[in-house]
Write a protein that holds these residues in place. Structure first.
Motif, PDB file in Angstrom:
ATOM      1  N   TRP A 125       0.814  -0.999   0.237  1.00  0.00           N
ATOM      2  CA  TRP A 125      -0.084  -0.026   0.028  1.00  0.00           C
ATOM      3  C   TRP A 125       0.967   1.223  -0.067  1.00  0.00           C
ATOM      4  O   TRP A 125       0.711   2.220  -0.674  1.00  0.00           O
ATOM      5  CB  TRP A 125      -0.803  -0.175   1.286  1.00  0.00           C
ATOM      6  CG  TRP A 125      -2.114  -0.852   1.068  1.00  0.00           C
ATOM      7  CD1 TRP A 125      -2.541  -1.559  -0.141  1.00  0.00           C
ATOM      8  CD2 TRP A 125      -2.888  -1.446   2.124  1.00  0.00           C
ATOM      9  NE1 TRP A 125      -3.548  -2.370   0.107  1.00  0.00           N
ATOM     10  CE2 TRP A 125      -4.079  -2.038   1.487  1.00  0.00           C
ATOM     11  CE3 TRP A 125      -2.948  -1.131   3.315  1.00  0.00           C
ATOM     12  CZ2 TRP A 125      -4.919  -2.695   2.258  1.00  0.00           C
ATOM     13  CZ3 TRP A 125      -4.117  -1.726   3.993  1.00  0.00           C
ATOM     14  CH2 TRP A 125      -5.195  -2.601   3.569  1.00  0.00           C
ATOM     15  N   GLY A 126       1.881   1.198   0.955  1.00  0.00           N
ATOM     16  CA  GLY A 126       2.893   2.419   0.945  1.00  0.00           C
ATOM     17  C   GLY A 126       3.421   2.565  -0.448  1.00  0.00           C
ATOM     18  O   GLY A 126       3.740   3.983  -0.948  1.00  0.00           O
ATOM     19  N   HIS A 183      10.323   7.628   1.632  1.00  0.00           N
ATOM     20  CA  HIS A 183      10.778   6.669   0.071  1.00  0.00           C
ATOM     21  C   HIS A 183      11.844   7.560  -0.571  1.00  0.00           C
ATOM     22  O   HIS A 183      12.329   7.005  -1.466  1.00  0.00           O
ATOM     23  CB  HIS A 183       9.552   6.488  -0.766  1.00  0.00           C
ATOM     24  CG  HIS A 183       9.009   7.580  -1.319  1.00  0.00           C
ATOM     25  ND1 HIS A 183       8.152   8.488  -0.820  1.00  0.00           N
ATOM     26  CD2 HIS A 183       8.843   8.046  -2.677  1.00  0.00           C
ATOM     27  CE1 HIS A 183       7.694   9.461  -1.724  1.00  0.00           C
ATOM     28  NE2 HIS A 183       8.233   9.490  -2.787  1.00  0.00           N
ATOM     29  N   HIS A 184      12.163   8.750  -0.110  1.00  0.00           N
ATOM     30  CA  HIS A 184      13.347   9.725  -0.825  1.00  0.00           C
ATOM     31  C   HIS A 184      14.502   9.702   0.147  1.00  0.00           C
ATOM     32  O   HIS A 184      15.155  10.776  -0.306  1.00  0.00           O
ATOM     33  CB  HIS A 184      12.599  11.065  -1.055  1.00  0.00           C
ATOM     34  CG  HIS A 184      11.882  11.013  -2.374  1.00  0.00           C
ATOM     35  ND1 HIS A 184      12.430  10.466  -3.738  1.00  0.00           N
ATOM     36  CD2 HIS A 184      10.712  11.237  -2.772  1.00  0.00           C
ATOM     37  CE1 HIS A 184      11.649  10.675  -4.538  1.00  0.00           C
ATOM     38  NE2 HIS A 184      10.476  11.035  -4.021  1.00  0.00           N
ATOM     39  N   GLU A 185      14.352   9.043   1.264  1.00  0.00           N
ATOM     40  CA  GLU A 185      15.600   9.062   2.249  1.00  0.00           C
ATOM     41  C   GLU A 185      16.805   8.322   1.268  1.00  0.00           C
ATOM     42  O   GLU A 185      16.641   7.433   0.728  1.00  0.00           O
ATOM     43  CB  GLU A 185      15.386   8.470   3.358  1.00  0.00           C
ATOM     44  CG  GLU A 185      14.247   9.283   4.327  1.00  0.00           C
ATOM     45  CD  GLU A 185      14.843  10.632   4.790  1.00  0.00           C
ATOM     46  OE1 GLU A 185      16.208  10.842   4.458  1.00  0.00           O
ATOM     47  OE2 GLU A 185      13.953  11.241   5.336  1.00  0.00           O
ATOM     48  N   TYR A 192      15.742  13.194   1.702  1.00  0.00           N
ATOM     49  CA  TYR A 192      14.953  14.143   2.366  1.00  0.00           C
ATOM     50  C   TYR A 192      13.473  13.293   2.668  1.00  0.00           C
ATOM     51  O   TYR A 192      13.310  12.167   2.078  1.00  0.00           O
ATOM     52  CB  TYR A 192      14.352  15.322   1.522  1.00  0.00           C
ATOM     53  CG  TYR A 192      13.662  15.007   0.159  1.00  0.00           C
ATOM     54  CD1 TYR A 192      12.294  14.919  -0.010  1.00  0.00           C
ATOM     55  CD2 TYR A 192      14.537  14.899  -1.176  1.00  0.00           C
ATOM     56  CE1 TYR A 192      11.653  14.632  -1.131  1.00  0.00           C
ATOM     57  CE2 TYR A 192      13.572  14.547  -2.271  1.00  0.00           C
ATOM     58  CZ  TYR A 192      12.257  14.374  -2.200  1.00  0.00           C
ATOM     59  OH  TYR A 192      11.914  14.091  -3.516  1.00  0.00           O
ATOM     60  N   PRO A 193      12.666  13.793   3.713  1.00  0.00           N
ATOM     61  CA  PRO A 193      12.485  14.866   4.233  1.00  0.00           C
ATOM     62  C   PRO A 193      13.641  15.059   5.535  1.00  0.00           C
ATOM     63  O   PRO A 193      13.717  16.384   6.024  1.00  0.00           O
ATOM     64  CB  PRO A 193      11.252  15.325   4.480  1.00  0.00           C
ATOM     65  CG  PRO A 193      10.598  13.844   4.809  1.00  0.00           C
ATOM     66  CD  PRO A 193      11.278  13.101   3.910  1.00  0.00           C
ATOM     67  N   CYS A 194      13.758  14.003   6.095  1.00  0.00           N
ATOM     68  CA  CYS A 194      14.652  14.005   7.427  1.00  0.00           C
ATOM     69  C   CYS A 194      16.094  13.584   7.383  1.00  0.00           C
ATOM     70  O   CYS A 194      16.728  13.869   8.580  1.00  0.00           O
ATOM     71  CB  CYS A 194      13.974  13.006   8.409  1.00  0.00           C
ATOM     72  SG  CYS A 194      12.025  13.439   8.820  1.00  0.00           S
ATOM     73  N   ARG A 206      13.631   1.771   2.480  1.00  0.00           N
ATOM     74  CA  ARG A 206      15.032   1.161   1.719  1.00  0.00           C
ATOM     75  C   ARG A 206      14.701   0.251   0.512  1.00  0.00           C
ATOM     76  O   ARG A 206      15.282   0.333  -0.566  1.00  0.00           O
ATOM     77  CB  ARG A 206      15.923   0.577   3.032  1.00  0.00           C
ATOM     78  CG  ARG A 206      16.630   1.606   3.628  1.00  0.00           C
ATOM     79  CD  ARG A 206      17.612   0.904   4.586  1.00  0.00           C
ATOM     80  NE  ARG A 206      16.825   0.394   5.859  1.00  0.00           N
ATOM     81  CZ  ARG A 206      17.141  -0.616   6.373  1.00  0.00           C
ATOM     82  NH1 ARG A 206      17.533  -1.811   5.834  1.00  0.00           N
ATOM     83  NH2 ARG A 206      16.418  -0.861   7.658  1.00  0.00           N
ATOM     84  N   ILE A 207      13.696  -0.664   0.966  1.00  0.00           N
ATOM     85  CA  ILE A 207      13.560  -1.852  -0.324  1.00  0.00           C
ATOM     86  C   ILE A 207      12.822  -1.085  -1.310  1.00  0.00           C
ATOM     87  O   ILE A 207      13.365  -1.272  -2.664  1.00  0.00           O
ATOM     88  CB  ILE A 207      12.544  -2.856   0.228  1.00  0.00           C
ATOM     89  CG1 ILE A 207      13.287  -3.698   1.206  1.00  0.00           C
ATOM     90  CG2 ILE A 207      12.004  -3.661  -0.996  1.00  0.00           C
ATOM     91  CD1 ILE A 207      12.506  -4.821   1.801  1.00  0.00           C
ATOM     92  N   PHE A 208      11.784  -0.093  -0.967  1.00  0.00           N
ATOM     93  CA  PHE A 208      11.146   0.492  -2.031  1.00  0.00           C
ATOM     94  C   PHE A 208      12.146   1.569  -2.856  1.00  0.00           C
ATOM     95  O   PHE A 208      11.760   1.726  -4.216  1.00  0.00           O
ATOM     96  CB  PHE A 208       9.997   1.642  -1.454  1.00  0.00           C
ATOM     97  CG  PHE A 208       9.248   2.311  -2.434  1.00  0.00           C
ATOM     98  CD1 PHE A 208       8.440   1.879  -3.471  1.00  0.00           C
ATOM     99  CD2 PHE A 208       9.539   3.561  -2.558  1.00  0.00           C
ATOM    100  CE1 PHE A 208       7.684   2.575  -4.324  1.00  0.00           C
ATOM    101  CE2 PHE A 208       9.251   4.383  -3.493  1.00  0.00           C
ATOM    102  CZ  PHE A 208       8.194   4.014  -4.373  1.00  0.00           C
ATOM    103  N   SER A 209      13.054   2.139  -2.241  1.00  0.00           N
ATOM    104  CA  SER A 209      13.891   3.055  -2.912  1.00  0.00           C
ATOM    105  C   SER A 209      14.577   2.340  -4.059  1.00  0.00           C
ATOM    106  O   SER A 209      14.723   3.016  -5.323  1.00  0.00           O
ATOM    107  CB  SER A 209      14.999   3.603  -1.972  1.00  0.00           C
ATOM    108  OG  SER A 209      16.007   4.364  -2.511  1.00  0.00           O
ATOM    109  N   VAL A 210      15.058   1.119  -4.052  1.00  0.00           N
ATOM    110  CA  VAL A 210      15.666   0.478  -5.020  1.00  0.00           C
ATOM    111  C   VAL A 210      14.884   0.118  -6.045  1.00  0.00           C
ATOM    112  O   VAL A 210      15.074   0.331  -7.340  1.00  0.00           O
ATOM    113  CB  VAL A 210      16.395  -0.839  -4.382  1.00  0.00           C
ATOM    114  CG1 VAL A 210      16.952  -1.692  -5.621  1.00  0.00           C
ATOM    115  CG2 VAL A 210      17.333  -0.604  -3.603  1.00  0.00           C
TER     116      VAL A 210
END
Length: 266
Positions: A125-126, A183-185, A192-194, A206-210
């Motif tokens: 879902w994310g 998802h943009h870290e 970002y954002p943190c 981290r999984i989604f980022s790849v």
């Protein structure tokens, strides 16, 4: 009933299923008392067994009803997620295919880390709603055909926080909201954002980022054509340890027949 009076015989009889034990001589009233007691116990046992059977049937019916209700709830949740995802398409209909691909492929990669059930659903879902915050970004920026300016990029970067704010208070999407937020870290802390670094970034993000980077590069977008898969894989390898978690990249690259398994899906 027996003429033997030793205790061992009584114990043996009771272990073999006898209800009571009477030795001779005995009185008629004692015999009747013991018989009435045995009959009463038998009736209680029969009632108990019937009641247990009734309860078992009742539990089965309730379980079936709860299962049906749970399935209906889950279907309702899926429909809400689909509706929310559709809201993000208003300026770029092509994002629907992207959302489906990254949702399916993120879950595929995550299973290699033994995630199942509710947790895996949070990632799916994310991933599907990762850019839901784009509904708060001006259309003129989102639909711009060329590269954005620095100022426009700073506005776009707000979408992860906007999406998180939208989902965090929806109970069944609270887990998914963490993917949306992070998802943009980047693994080296430059995202970002943190500005989270390393394992401080949630695993699902981290999984989604790849997966997100892979999918974005191997498909056409508004301002460039798709990049060949082999070149994309080389780029992901180069960014392992900076943009991406090295352990995630390692597992990603071990997917059998990677090029076909995660190839563009229309």
């Amino acid at each position: 009933m027996t003429g033997t009076q030793d205790l061992s015989t009584a114990v043996f009889a009771l272990r073999e299923g006898a209800y009571d034990y009477i030795t001779k001589p005995f009185s008629f009233s004692l015999l009747m008392d013991r018989l009435n007691s045995a009959v009463g116990k038998w009736r209680t046992m029969v009632f108990h067994n019937h009641y247990l059977s009734y309860l078992e049937r009742l539990v089965e019916k309730k379980t079936e009803s709860l299962t049906t209700s749970q399935n209906e709830i889950e279907q309702s949740h899926d429909n809400i997620v689909l509706a929310l995802g559709t809201a993000g398409e208003m300026y770029n209909p092509e994002t629907e295919n992207h959302r489906v691909r990254v949702s399916v492929n993120s879950a595929f990669l995550c299973r290699r880390f033994s995630a199942e059930g509710v947790k895996l659903r949070d990632l799916k879902w994310g991933a599907y709603l990762h850019d839901i915050g784009a509904i708060g970004i001006p259309a003129r920026i989102l639909s711009k055909p060329g590269p954005v300016t620095a100022n426009e990029y700073s506005v776009i970067k707000k979408h992860s926080l906007l999406g998180y704010s939208l989902l965090k208070n929806i109970d069944f999407l609270s887990g998914a909201s963490e993917v949306v937020l992070n998802h943009h870290e980047k693994y080296d802390g430059t995202g970002y954002p943190c500005g989270l670094e390393g394992k401080k970034i949630p695993l699902f993000a981290r999984i989604f980022s790849v997966i997100d980077a892979f999918d974005a590069m191997v498909n056409d977008c508004l301002y460039r054509k798709a990049i060949p898969v082999k070149k994309v894989i080389r780029k992901i390898k180069r960014n392992s340890g900076t943009h991406f978690d090295p352990e995630i990249v390692k597992e990603f690259l071990q997917i059998p027949d990677l090029e076909k398994t995660l190839s563009p899906v229309s």
